[in-house]
Each structure stands twice: as structure tokens, then as C-alpha cells.
Design a protein around this motif. Structure first.
Motif, PDB file in Angstrom:
ATOM      1  N   LEU A  61       0.843  -1.196   0.000  1.00 52.63           N
ATOM      2  CA  LEU A  61       0.000   0.000   0.000  1.00 52.63           C
ATOM      3  C   LEU A  61       0.879   1.248   0.000  1.00 52.63           C
ATOM      4  O   LEU A  61       1.865   1.330   0.739  1.00 52.63           O
ATOM      5  N   ASN A  62       0.513   2.222  -0.838  1.00 48.51           N
ATOM      6  CA  ASN A  62       1.434   3.319  -1.121  1.00 48.51           C
ATOM      7  C   ASN A  62       0.858   4.720  -0.954  1.00 48.51           C
ATOM      8  O   ASN A  62       1.448   5.673  -1.430  1.00 48.51           O
ATOM      9  N   GLY A  63      -0.286   4.840  -0.280  1.00 42.35           N
ATOM     10  CA  GLY A  63      -0.886   6.149  -0.094  1.00 42.35           C
ATOM     11  C   GLY A  63      -1.958   6.455  -1.105  1.00 42.35           C
ATOM     12  O   GLY A  63      -2.904   7.182  -0.805  1.00 42.35           O
ATOM     13  N   ALA A  64      -1.826   5.927  -2.322  1.00 39.61           N
ATOM     14  CA  ALA A  64      -2.843   6.142  -3.348  1.00 39.61           C
ATOM     15  C   ALA A  64      -3.939   5.094  -3.270  1.00 39.61           C
ATOM     16  O   ALA A  64      -5.108   5.390  -3.521  1.00 39.61           O
ATOM     17  N   ASP A  65      -3.572   3.863  -2.953  1.00 39.22           N
ATOM     18  CA  ASP A  65      -4.554   2.779  -2.858  1.00 39.22           C
ATOM     19  C   ASP A  65      -4.871   2.399  -1.415  1.00 39.22           C
ATOM     20  O   ASP A  65      -5.702   1.539  -1.153  1.00 39.22           O
ATOM     21  N   GLY A 114      -5.167  13.488   1.556  1.00 45.67           N
ATOM     22  CA  GLY A 114      -4.259  12.396   1.247  1.00 45.67           C
ATOM     23  C   GLY A 114      -3.532  11.873   2.467  1.00 45.67           C
ATOM     24  O   GLY A 114      -3.407  12.552   3.494  1.00 45.67           O
ATOM     25  N   PHE A 115      -3.054  10.640   2.355  1.00 43.45           N
ATOM     26  CA  PHE A 115      -2.307   9.988   3.428  1.00 43.45           C
ATOM     27  C   PHE A 115      -0.934   9.577   2.913  1.00 43.45           C
ATOM     28  O   PHE A 115      -0.790   9.200   1.740  1.00 43.45           O
ATOM     29  N   PRO A 116       0.080   9.617   3.773  1.00 44.59           N
ATOM     30  CA  PRO A 116       1.357   9.026   3.374  1.00 44.59           C
ATOM     31  C   PRO A 116       1.210   7.512   3.291  1.00 44.59           C
ATOM     32  O   PRO A 116       0.270   6.935   3.856  1.00 44.59           O
ATOM     33  N   ALA A 117       2.115   6.873   2.583  1.00 47.56           N
ATOM     34  CA  ALA A 117       2.047   5.423   2.451  1.00 47.56           C
ATOM     35  C   ALA A 117       2.155   4.736   3.804  1.00 47.56           C
ATOM     36  O   ALA A 117       1.556   3.678   4.028  1.00 47.56           O
ATOM     37  N   ARG A 118       2.877   5.349   4.711  1.00 45.04           N
ATOM     38  CA  ARG A 118       3.138   4.701   5.996  1.00 45.04           C
ATOM     39  C   ARG A 118       3.395   5.767   7.049  1.00 45.04           C
ATOM     40  O   ARG A 118       4.082   6.760   6.804  1.00 45.04           O
ATOM     41  N   SER A 119       2.813   5.581   8.215  1.00 47.25           N
ATOM     42  CA  SER A 119       3.054   6.509   9.316  1.00 47.25           C
ATOM     43  C   SER A 119       2.926   5.757  10.628  1.00 47.25           C
ATOM     44  O   SER A 119       2.414   4.631  10.676  1.00 47.25           O
ATOM     45  N   THR A 552      -0.082  -4.003  -8.009  1.00 45.29           N
ATOM     46  CA  THR A 552      -0.411  -2.590  -7.823  1.00 45.29           C
ATOM     47  C   THR A 552       0.805  -1.747  -8.165  1.00 45.29           C
ATOM     48  O   THR A 552       1.895  -1.977  -7.650  1.00 45.29           O
ATOM     49  N   PHE A 553       0.613  -0.788  -9.048  1.00 43.35           N
ATOM     50  CA  PHE A 553       1.673   0.135  -9.442  1.00 43.35           C
ATOM     51  C   PHE A 553       1.050   1.524  -9.504  1.00 43.35           C
ATOM     52  O   PHE A 553      -0.044   1.699 -10.052  1.00 43.35           O
ATOM     53  N   VAL A 554       1.708   2.503  -8.919  1.00 47.75           N
ATOM     54  CA  VAL A 554       1.187   3.864  -8.900  1.00 47.75           C
ATOM     55  C   VAL A 554       2.106   4.756  -9.723  1.00 47.75           C
ATOM     56  O   VAL A 554       3.331   4.772  -9.519  1.00 47.75           O
ATOM     57  N   ILE A 555       1.532   5.490 -10.665  1.00 51.88           N
ATOM     58  CA  ILE A 555       2.318   6.414 -11.485  1.00 51.88           C
ATOM     59  C   ILE A 555       2.888   7.489 -10.571  1.00 51.88           C
ATOM     60  O   ILE A 555       2.139   8.194  -9.889  1.00 51.88           O
ATOM     61  N   PRO A 556       4.202   7.642 -10.524  1.00 53.95           N
ATOM     62  CA  PRO A 556       4.814   8.485  -9.500  1.00 53.95           C
ATOM     63  C   PRO A 556       4.864   9.962  -9.813  1.00 53.95           C
ATOM     64  O   PRO A 556       5.045  10.779  -8.908  1.00 53.95           O
ATOM     65  N   SER A 557       4.730  10.350 -11.084  1.00 53.63           N
ATOM     66  CA  SER A 557       4.917  11.768 -11.400  1.00 53.63           C
ATOM     67  C   SER A 557       4.164  12.102 -12.677  1.00 53.63           C
ATOM     68  O   SER A 557       3.643  11.228 -13.372  1.00 53.63           O
ATOM     69  N   ALA A 561       0.010  11.459 -12.069  1.00 56.46           N
ATOM     70  CA  ALA A 561       0.614  10.979 -10.819  1.00 56.46           C
ATOM     71  C   ALA A 561      -0.471  10.529  -9.858  1.00 56.46           C
ATOM     72  O   ALA A 561      -1.490  11.198  -9.684  1.00 56.46           O
ATOM     73  N   GLY A 562      -0.242   9.379  -9.239  1.00 61.20           N
ATOM     74  CA  GLY A 562      -1.189   8.837  -8.278  1.00 61.20           C
ATOM     75  C   GLY A 562      -2.176   7.857  -8.873  1.00 61.20           C
ATOM     76  O   GLY A 562      -2.877   7.164  -8.135  1.00 61.20           O
ATOM     77  N   THR A 563      -2.261   7.771 -10.199  1.00 61.91           N
ATOM     78  CA  THR A 563      -3.158   6.817 -10.824  1.00 61.91           C
ATOM     79  C   THR A 563      -2.679   5.400 -10.535  1.00 61.91           C
ATOM     80  O   THR A 563      -1.500   5.078 -10.693  1.00 61.91           O
ATOM     81  N   VAL A 564      -3.604   4.558 -10.100  1.00 63.73           N
ATOM     82  CA  VAL A 564      -3.272   3.186  -9.738  1.00 63.73           C
ATOM     83  C   VAL A 564      -3.407   2.293 -10.967  1.00 63.73           C
ATOM     84  O   VAL A 564      -4.453   2.253 -11.617  1.00 63.73           O
ATOM     85  N   ILE A 565      -2.342   1.576 -11.279  1.00 63.81           N
ATOM     86  CA  ILE A 565      -2.329   0.571 -12.337  1.00 63.81           C
ATOM     87  C   ILE A 565      -2.375  -0.793 -11.669  1.00 63.81           C
ATOM     88  O   ILE A 565      -1.633  -1.052 -10.722  1.00 63.81           O
TER      89      ILE A 565
END
Length: 616
Positions: A61-65, A114-119, A552-557, A561-565
Motif C-alpha cells: 500500500l502506497n498512499g494512493a490505494d 491524502g495519506f502518506p504510504a506509511r506513518s 499494484t503500481f502507482v504512477i509516481p509523477s 501521478a497517483g493513478t493506480v495501475i
């Protein structure tokens, strides 16, 4: 707009592409039967497929999903988790997490920023959430108990035999809330706490949220009890003595079976009998305490309750008993409206049930549909046939699917509520006790009598897998409300064994429904196949992506950016053009090395993604 490295169209296992004639709606290039992968077109009342893969690795999980919340040293955070409602009055759902290793609980505020991927839970400072020191075994949202328009939470300290209701507020919270300051105006204590607590909904129809506490060691013959405390707009004392409940301020429920552990699991049940008043469900059956366990649904009423309501007296008009089929049918939850009939349903977990072929402790869960007509006094869970409910079969021997169960809200935004089932001892991918959970989508198209959790494929539900051995993810599961304020329900999974029992909690965001398979493929491999995409921007372009596996892959930039593949490590081809109707039609030469790869496209103008299909 960022995309992964473009792959050679003919080398390295890539795909060679040429545009099909525009006059061809769907061309079969090679001999043999044509087939189309993906979902069949949905009828107007069909359950729509969410844009989910068959399995999500929670560690990715990366913040986007979704995102990960880490506990601190030996906290066992994630031991109990729950949606909390809107505790800080900002209009966004919050969550609450127990960390019994240090006797604390944490309320995490939702946000649309938004949330960070991990906190880390230890960093909550009052603006993004807060800690509750001194109680952290069972936790739950409580609804609006004091009628101030803001939701409240419950936490327990069984070592003090005490539960606490902490009132929500829009005036802010400190970083650490001190339970010793509860004085009736900001919350109150209850002099019972054991295994479970829950919000009960509005059981007596007075407009205030009520709460329920289970106590398995009480009652005649130690059958167990549960206590319902009514909400009120009047002042509460700092300590509510459940022994003083007299029917006007709450009531006790008394179990039936000697040493039956009634009250081991408690939950609101929504409006199970469609009378406009909320109901409750109570589970029994610590393993070995009763031969098959049971659950009891008690109907709410605005006509008053006795001081003690005996489960032996339930008659179909006041509630009903759900007879279990396996030792330890003890976990219960409201499920929302899973079958879309306008009546709320419930779910019961039986983690020690054997599999269909006798596999030991694969576990079962049972979704029981609510009723509009007159109910029987009892119903066997073995009698569920698809019309009155259905069973969910675990598949991993010893996996104990159903150890945790919960309603999930509508995570795929199709208008039907979903459920989530935890199997903490499961070993996905050979990772011992990493744990696995399963989201099963609701539907208006009917259910079979039994559904195999092993058959979830992204269209009917999906699996959530722990990332490391010993995580025991799925020890607890829950809906999370809409924590990221995108209009879609989210879910959460607790993993108290993660990081050497520091514990982790995973929040997985819901995704919009896909009404039909907009991306289809036909043909045979190796050779030429025809790919059609029907939802592109007219006269625009889409970028095709392919990979060996889903993930799960997130477009980084870039602009997208942020679109989940939904592909792992995707590679791209050159863009494909859409015609004036938004249709893309391509003929692709698939070499042997690319057969079986997964394909997804992204619209270059809108950044929307298609469903995933597998090349033949």
C-alpha cells in the motif's frame, strides 16, 4: 504524464501492434473460437465489478490505494479495529485502533488531503488523531450516544473490568486523552469489560445511539450476559453501573446454554427485521464451550424492554436464534444490505469449521439475509440456501477463515454493501501465518448457497494478503467508513503480529465500479489477437500497459501521478488512437513469450484506467 519505460514492440517478449481496419467492429484474425476475457456486460440491476485485482499485498500500500499505520515496540496494535464515525466533526470518517501491549487506543482522523504510504501511530498530535491512554483491548465506534451530532468511540480495559465511552468533539483533542478526566460531560465509564464492545445503533428508537458490552462469565449457570446502555441527551454520571439497568436506561441480555460464552462477540445488526428500528446481534461459543455455537439477533423496539431479556424467550417477534454448525461460531457483525433488498443483513464467523471435503479448520462464515416477513424463533446456519443467506468457505487448512468478520460498506461503489472475512493463520504465498482477508462483494443478482473464498477473482471480491510471515493479518477486520472522503467506502485489516508484534493496521481504499468490461481481447496465442477498448476519449489516445502478473503500481509523477495501475512492473507500448466514438480497435501480434500476459490501458487525456484482461 509519466509512464513506465516503453518496450520494444517486437523484441524482448514485447507485442507487435498494427491498427485493425476501422470498418471492422471485432475481427477474428486466426482460426478457432473467438473468446472475450473479462466480465459479461452488466444488466441495470447487476452487481458491478470494482476495479480490484484478485489479490492485494497489504505491504505494498502506497498512499494512493491505501496506507499502513505502524505500532510502536510490543504494542500489538491492530489487535482490535473499528470504524469510528466522525469523531472530530469535520464531516470525514475516522477509525479507532487498539494496542493492548501498552494499554492504549488510537483514533485516526480521516482527511481529504491524502495519506502518506506509511506513518506511526505514535506521531498523532491531536490534529490528525489522538491516543487514549489506559484502555486498549476492544474498540468500537459508538454512534452518537449523547446526541450532540458528533460520533463517539468505545474502548475497554478488561484488566480493570471497565469500558469507556469517549464523546466526540469539534473543539479539538489533545495528543493524549486521559480517561481519568471523564466526568459525564466528555464521556463516561461502564463497570463491565471483557472480550467485546460495540455501538448498537438506536435500539429503543429514541434518536440516540446505544452501546453494548459483552460479559461471558455472568448470568445463570455462567451462560453469559450482554448489557445494552441507552444513549441520552441528559447528563451521564462519570460511571454507569450496568447492575442498575432497569429497562428505562438500558437492559441486560442473558444467554441460554451453561458455560455458553454468550457475549463473546457483540455488534449492531442494522435493521434486520425492517421495522425501522435498529437491532443487535450477540455471538456465543468460545471453542469447547458449546458443541456448535450460536448467535442471537435481538430486535429493537420503541415499546420498552424488560430489565433482563432472556434469549430463551426469543420467539421470532422479539428476535431469533441462529444455530451454528461448528464448534466456536462466535464472531458476529452487522453486514449492511448485501443483497440489495432494502433490509440489513448479518454475518457470523465459524473459524473452526471444516472445509467442504473435511479439511481441518478451513473456516466458514455465514451471511444471513434480513427478513420483511414473520420470522421463525430459530434458523440453522446449515439451512442457508442462497435465498435466505449463504456460506463462505475457507480453503487453507488451519487458516480459520471467519476468525474475524465485518461489514465492509460499499467498497466497489456498486450500490450493494460488501463483507470482509479474516483468516489470520493463513499462509498466502507460503508465508507462514502472514494472514489473509477476503472482501466479498454484495450483489442484486442472487447468491449460491456456498461461495468458495478461493474463487474470488476481482469481479466478485478479492483477497488481502499479509506481506511477511507472522504478521497474522486478518486477526481483526472492519469497514473504515470513507476515511479519504472520495465518496467510496474503505476497509481495514489489523495485523498485531507485524514487525515482531509492534503491530500494523492497513487501510485499503475503495474504488469506483466498472459497469462493464470496457477492454476485451479475442483471438489465439501465439499469433494475432484483436483488442477493443470502448471508453476512450473520442479522437484521443490510450497507452497500453502489460505485465507478467497483476499487482499494484502507482504512477509516481506527471499529470497522471497517483493513478493506480493494476499490474506489477508494467511495460508500455506506443499509444493507440481512438475514433470519434471513443473506440480503440487494434490487432496485436503476440509472440509465444508474451502469451498469458496481463493488459490494461490508460486514457492519455483523463488518466482513467480500463479493466485488466489476460492475453490468451
Amino acid at each position: 504524464m509519466w509512464f513506465p519505460r516503453r518496450e520494444s514492440m517486437t523484441g524482448g517478449g514485447g507485442l507487435a501492434s498494427r491498427e485493425a481496419p476501422r470498418s471492422t467492429i471485432r475481427t477474428r484474425i486466426c482460426a478457432g473460437a473467438m473468446f472475450t476475457l473479462g466480465l459479461a456486460a452488466a444488466a441495470p440491476t447487476a452487481s458491478l465489478a470494482g476495479n480490484f485485482p484478485a489479490e492485494i499485498d497489504l505491504s505494498t500500500l502506497n498512499g494512493a490505494d491505501g496506507f499502513i499505520l505502524d505500532g510502536s515496540i510490543d504494542e500489538n496494535s491492530g489487535f482490535s479495529i473499528s470504524a469510528a464515525g466522525d469523531v472530530n466533526g469535520d464531516g470525514i470518517s475516522d477509525i479507532v485502533i487498539a494496542a493492548p501491549g501498552v494499554g492504549a487506543s488510537y483514533v485516526v482522523f480521516g482527511t481529504d488531503q491524502g495519506f502518506p504510504a506509511r506513518s506511526s501511530l505514535s506521531t498523532l498530535d491531536g490534529t490528525d488523531g489522538f491516543a487514549i491512554a489506559g484502555a486498549g483491548s476492544a474498540v468500537s465506534g459508538a454512534g452518537d450516544v449523547n446526541g450532540d451530532g458528533i460520533d463517539d468511540v468505545m474502548v475497554t480495559a478488561p484488566w480493570f473490568n471497565t469500558s469507556y465511552v469517549v464523546f466526540g468533539s469539534d473543539q479539538g483533542f489533545p495528543a493524549v486523552f486521559d480517561l481519568s478526566t471523564l466526568d459525564g460531560t466528555n464521556g463516561f465509564a461502564l463497570n463491565r469489560a471483557e472480550y467485546d464492545v460495540s455501538g448498537a445503533g438506536d435500539v429503543n428508537g429514541d434518536g440516540f445511539g446505544d452501546v453494548i458490552v459483552g460479559q461471558t462469565s455472568e448470568g445463570a449457570n455462567f451462560a453469559g450476559r450482554a448489557y445494552v446502555v441507552f444513549g441520552s441527551g441528559a447528563a451521564f454520571p462519570p460511571l454507569v453501573d450496568v447492575g442498575m439497568l432497569d429497562g428505562s436506561n438500558g437492559f441486560a441480555l442473558e444467554g441460554v446454554d451453561v458455560l455458553g460464552a454468550f457475549g463473546f462477540s457483540v455488534s449492531g445488526a442494522g435493521d434486520f427485521n425492517a421495522d425501522g428500528i435498529d437491532d443487535i446481534i450477540v455471538g456465543t461459543g468460545i471453542p469447547g464451550s458449546h458443541p456448535s455455537g450460536a448467535a442471537f439477533v435481538v430486535f429493537g423496539t420503541d415499546q420498552g424492554f424488560p430489565a433482563v431479556l432472556r434469549m430463551a424467550d426469543l420467539n421470532g417477534a422479539s428476535g431469533l436464534r441462529l444455530f451454528g454448525v461448528a464448534d466456536g461460531d462466535h464472531n458476529v457483525s452487522g453486514a449492511g444490505d448485501v443483497n440489495g433488498d432494502g433490509v440489513d443483513d448479518v454475518i457470523i464467523g465459524a473459524p473452526y469449521a471444516a472445509g467442504p471435503n473435511g479439511e481441518p479448520q478451513t473456516g466458514q462464515s455465514y451471511v444471513v439475509f434480513g427478513f420483511r416477513e414473520e420470522m421463525p424463533a430459530g434458523l440453522s446456519l446449515a439451512a442457508l440456501d442462497g435465498s435466505n443467506g449463504f456460506a463462505l468457505d475457507g480453503f487453507d487448512p488451519g487458516g480459520a477463515a471467519g476468525f474475524a468478520v465485518s461489514g465492509a460498506g460499499d467498497i466497489n461503489a456498486d450500490g450493494f454493501d460488501d463483507v470482509i472475512v479474516g483468516a489470520y493463520p493463513a499462509s498466502p504465498g507460503g508465508l507462514a501465518a502472514a494472514g489473509q482477508s477476503y472482501v466479498v462483494f454484495g450483489s442484486g443478482q442472487g447468491f449460491p448457497a456456498r461461495i468458495a473464498l478461493s474463487g474470488l477473482d476481482g469481479s466478485n471480491g478479492f483477497a488481502l494478503s499479509g506481506g511477511s510471515a507472522g504478521d497474522i493479518s486478518g486477526y481483526t477486520v472492519s469497514g473504515a467508513g470513507d476515511i479519504n472522503a472520495d465518496g467510496i467506502g474503505d476497509v481495514m485489516v489489523g495485523a498485531p503480529g507485524a514487525n515482531a508484534f509492534d503491530g500494523q493496521t492497513y487501510v485499503v481504499f475503495g474504488r469506483p465500479a466498472v459497469s462493464a468490461p470496457s477492454l476485451t481481447v479475442s483471438g489465439a496465442c501465439p499469433g494475432e489477437v484483436t483488442i477493443e477498448y470502448s471508453e476512450a476519449t473520442p479522437n484521443g489516445a490510450v497507452v497500453p500497459l502489460h505485465a507478467d502478473t497483476q499487482g499494484t503500481f502507482v504512477i509516481p509523477s506527471g499529470r497522471c501521478a497517483g493513478t493506480v495501475i493494476d499490474l506489477a512492473d508494467p511495460k508500455r507500448l506506443s499509444p493507440w488512437a481512438a475514433d470519434e466514438t471513443g473506440t480503440v480497435l487494434e490487432t496485436v501480434t503476440v509472440p509465444p513469450s508474451a502469451c498469458g500476459r496481463f493488459l490494461q490501458v490508460i486514457d492519455a487525456a483523463t488518466c482513467t484506467t480500463s479493466n485488466v484482461v489476460q492475453l490468451p
